[in-house]
Scaffold this active site. Structure first.
Site, PDB file in Angstrom:
ATOM      1  N   THR A 172      79.849  22.440  21.952  1.00 42.53           N
ATOM      2  CA  THR A 172      80.399  23.154  23.103  1.00 42.53           C
ATOM      3  C   THR A 172      79.629  24.439  23.373  1.00 42.53           C
ATOM      4  O   THR A 172      79.338  24.768  24.534  1.00 42.53           O
ATOM      5  CB  THR A 172      81.883  23.460  22.863  1.00 42.53           C
ATOM      6  N   GLU A 199      80.750  10.131  32.089  1.00 44.82           N
ATOM      7  CA  GLU A 199      79.719   9.139  31.827  1.00 44.82           C
ATOM      8  C   GLU A 199      80.379   7.773  31.734  1.00 44.82           C
ATOM      9  O   GLU A 199      81.582   7.650  31.552  1.00 44.82           O
ATOM     10  CB  GLU A 199      78.960   9.478  30.545  1.00 44.82           C
ATOM     11  N   CYS A 239      82.817  12.843  18.525  1.00 47.84           N
ATOM     12  CA  CYS A 239      83.500  13.833  19.369  1.00 47.84           C
ATOM     13  C   CYS A 239      84.953  13.454  19.614  1.00 47.84           C
ATOM     14  O   CYS A 239      85.801  14.319  19.843  1.00 47.84           O
ATOM     15  CB  CYS A 239      82.748  13.989  20.687  1.00 47.84           C
ATOM     16  N   GLY A 252      76.720  17.266  23.054  1.00 42.85           N
ATOM     17  CA  GLY A 252      76.535  18.065  21.852  1.00 42.85           C
ATOM     18  C   GLY A 252      77.578  19.149  21.722  1.00 42.85           C
ATOM     19  O   GLY A 252      78.692  19.051  22.272  1.00 42.85           O
ATOM     20  N   THR A 268      76.525  25.192  22.820  1.00 37.33           N
ATOM     21  CA  THR A 268      75.244  24.897  23.459  1.00 37.33           C
ATOM     22  C   THR A 268      75.453  24.445  24.897  1.00 37.33           C
ATOM     23  O   THR A 268      74.717  24.841  25.805  1.00 37.33           O
ATOM     24  CB  THR A 268      74.496  23.800  22.680  1.00 37.33           C
ATOM     25  N   GLY A 269      76.470  23.621  25.124  1.00 38.61           N
ATOM     26  CA  GLY A 269      76.750  23.157  26.475  1.00 38.61           C
ATOM     27  C   GLY A 269      77.082  24.292  27.423  1.00 38.61           C
ATOM     28  O   GLY A 269      76.657  24.282  28.593  1.00 38.61           O
ATOM     29  N   GLU A 310      79.023  16.569  27.961  1.00 38.14           N
ATOM     30  CA  GLU A 310      80.004  15.911  27.102  1.00 38.14           C
ATOM     31  C   GLU A 310      79.997  16.686  25.798  1.00 38.14           C
ATOM     32  O   GLU A 310      79.055  16.598  25.014  1.00 38.14           O
ATOM     33  CB  GLU A 310      79.635  14.437  26.906  1.00 38.14           C
TER      34      GLU A 310
END
Length: 496
Positions: free
Chosen positions: A245, A477, A299, A243, A247-248, A265
């Site tokens: 950046t 991933e 993305c 999601g 929030t990550g 990611e």
């Protein structure tokens, strides 16, 4: 759901306005603790449909506790062959249910059916890939340097994993997390985007139908507060997030405070670099695929188009001609090439970039607004757009728009192309267009990005890792090494 059913009335079965879904907790489908629900919205028309539970923090705790019990109660020590068999059974169900899963996603996020309908088959291939790895996962052994001692290592599951997934490819990006987690012997609690929860709940139904034990897969739905409660839960040992950046980075901070593992990611602002020795017709194909596939909601979108300054105006004229020929329309229409954006808040953000770019001195050479077709007035549609006169410090060249908007920049030589390409906080992907093999290798080595395509853009395969440099993420991933992020390594020393 058949084509004839949809022609008669699209709002029935899985897509019915009053079709009620429930949370998946400990093998049972249940409502939220306080009974609150919300609905999805079809981006092409604005129609509301489906009934989705709004989970509480109590629901999150119940789901995590169930996953913890399942992990401790036997799933973590299940024979690899049994985990493999369940993943293969789930793969078969994904193929059988591919049409339902495709239509559900289209009605959630508005993406083209031609893209979403393939999700079930692709996920099945991915499930089979990790089913095979479940049976072949091993540690290491070798002659020990310690006298009278044998030493070796084993790989063991981590525990309860959290998967927090986005709305742009809700099921495919969930599969990247779900399949390696289960293959390694972990349990999981899934929190899908509030924009696209129903397709994930449908996947939960398939997990139960496949015979995956109660508590191994759990799903909670709702807004960001649900995700925050999941990230903060002390029994969650690993968090996999795709999601924004911003929030990550917050997730990373919360996880670090209790030493939980993360795979992130995040965003991208990928350069698509066109040299004057490239096959320019193919390069235009790659630019269009890089920006406008998924209506720019990817993305890896190649939204910075770097064009060598020796390439003349004919290239841009042809690029504009082909962009303007793209068909904007109903995502269920196989002729459509540009679909609506996924939700109203995101639509407002993307449209806002038109003014942002213009205010900084950029010029739209095509697009730059909303389509004028009255038939599209009820949907969240935006014209495919290209800006010129862009400098790399402009917001349109630095911020992830996540829409069908490209920024064209010019460069002189390889060194300047590399400088511009790397001059961003992101490092997810890049494209290089050249007929020189030597230049291709030089450029690929110098670009700081997790995926680099040469004379193509966007293809990916499950056997290769995916992830980014810098603020584009942490970890990888897909590929065999994705299992590294879902296992602990233990060294064992045996005296004799």
């Amino acid at each position: 759901m058949t084509d004839q059913d949809l022609a008669a009335s699209p709002w029935q079965g899985e897509l019915a306005p009053d079709r009620a879904y429930n949370l998946l907790i400990d093998g049972e489908f249940v409502g939220s603790e306080d009974g609150r629900t919300f609905q999805c919205e079809y981006p092409a028309t604005g129609e509301k449909w489906g009934s989705v539970p709004a989970a509480t923090t109590g629901d999150v705790d119940r789901a995590v506790q169930a996953a913890h019990r399942a992990f401790e109660g036997g799933w973590s020590t299940t024979r690899p062959g049994e985990r493999s068999k369940l993943l293969r059974r789930l793969a078969d169900l994904l193929v059988e249910d591919a049409r339902n899963l495709g239509y559900l996603q289209v009605h959630e996020n508005g993406k083209l059916l031609s893209e979403m309908i393939a999700t079930g088959d692709r996920m099945a291939e991915h499930a089979h890939f990790y089913a095979g790895l479940a049976e072949t996962m091993h540690g290491e052994s070798g002659r020990s340097n310690v006298p009278n001692t044998t030493s070796y290592s084993v790989r063991e599951p981590i525990g309860v994993c959290a998967a927090i997934t986005p709305w742009n490819s809700p099921l495919a990006l969930l599969g990247w997390k779900l399949f390696p987690a289960l293959a390694a012997g972990n349990t999981i609690v899934i929190k899908p985007s509030e924009v696209t929860p129903l397709s994930t709940l449908r996947l939960g139904e398939l997990c139960m139908k496949a015979g995956i034990p109660a508590g191994v897969v759990n799903i909670v739905t709702g807004d960001g507060a649900v995700g925050a409660a999941l990230v903060e839960h002390p029994l969650v040992e690993k968090i996999a997030f795709t999601g924004a950046t911003s929030t990550g980075l917050r997730i990373s901070q919360v996880a670090a405070a209790r030493n939980a593992r993360v795979t992130l990611e995040l965003g991208g602002k990928s350069p698509n670099i066109v040299f004057d020795d490239a096959d320019l017709d193919k390069a235009i194909d790659g630019i269009i695929a890089g920006i406008f596939s998924s209506t720019g909601q990817a993305c890896i979108s190649g939204s910075r188009i770097l064009v060598q300054d020796t390439i003349g105006p004919d290239f841009f004229a042809e690029l504009v001609r082909r962009v303007e020929a793209m068909r904007i329309g109903d995502p269920l229409d196989p002729r459509s090439q540009i679909a609506p954006l996924a939700c109203r808040p995101h639509f407002n953000k993307v449209v806002g970039f038109f003014d942002v770019a213009t205010a900084q001195g950029a010029t739209a050479i095509t697009g730059g607004g909303q389509p004028g077709d009255p038939a599209l007035a009820g949907g969240l549609y935006v014209q495919p757009t290209l800006f010129t006169g862009v400098e790399n410090h402009f917001r349109i060249a630095q911020e992830e728009v996540f829409g069908p908007i490209g920024a064209i920049l010019r460069f002189r030589d390889e060194d300047e192309a590399v400088r511009i390409a790397n001059d961003t906080e992101f490092g997810l992907a890049a494209g290089i267009w050249t007929e020189s093999v030597r230049r291709a290798h030089r450029m690929a080595a110098r670009i700081r990005a997790g995926s680099v395509w040469v004379n193509t853009y966007r293809p990916a395969e499950m056997a290769r890792p995916f992830g980014g440099y810098k603020k584009s993420g942490i970890g990888r991933e897909m590929g065999i090494h994705a299992l590294d992020h879902y296992t602990e390594e233990k060294s064992i020393y045996l005296a004799h």
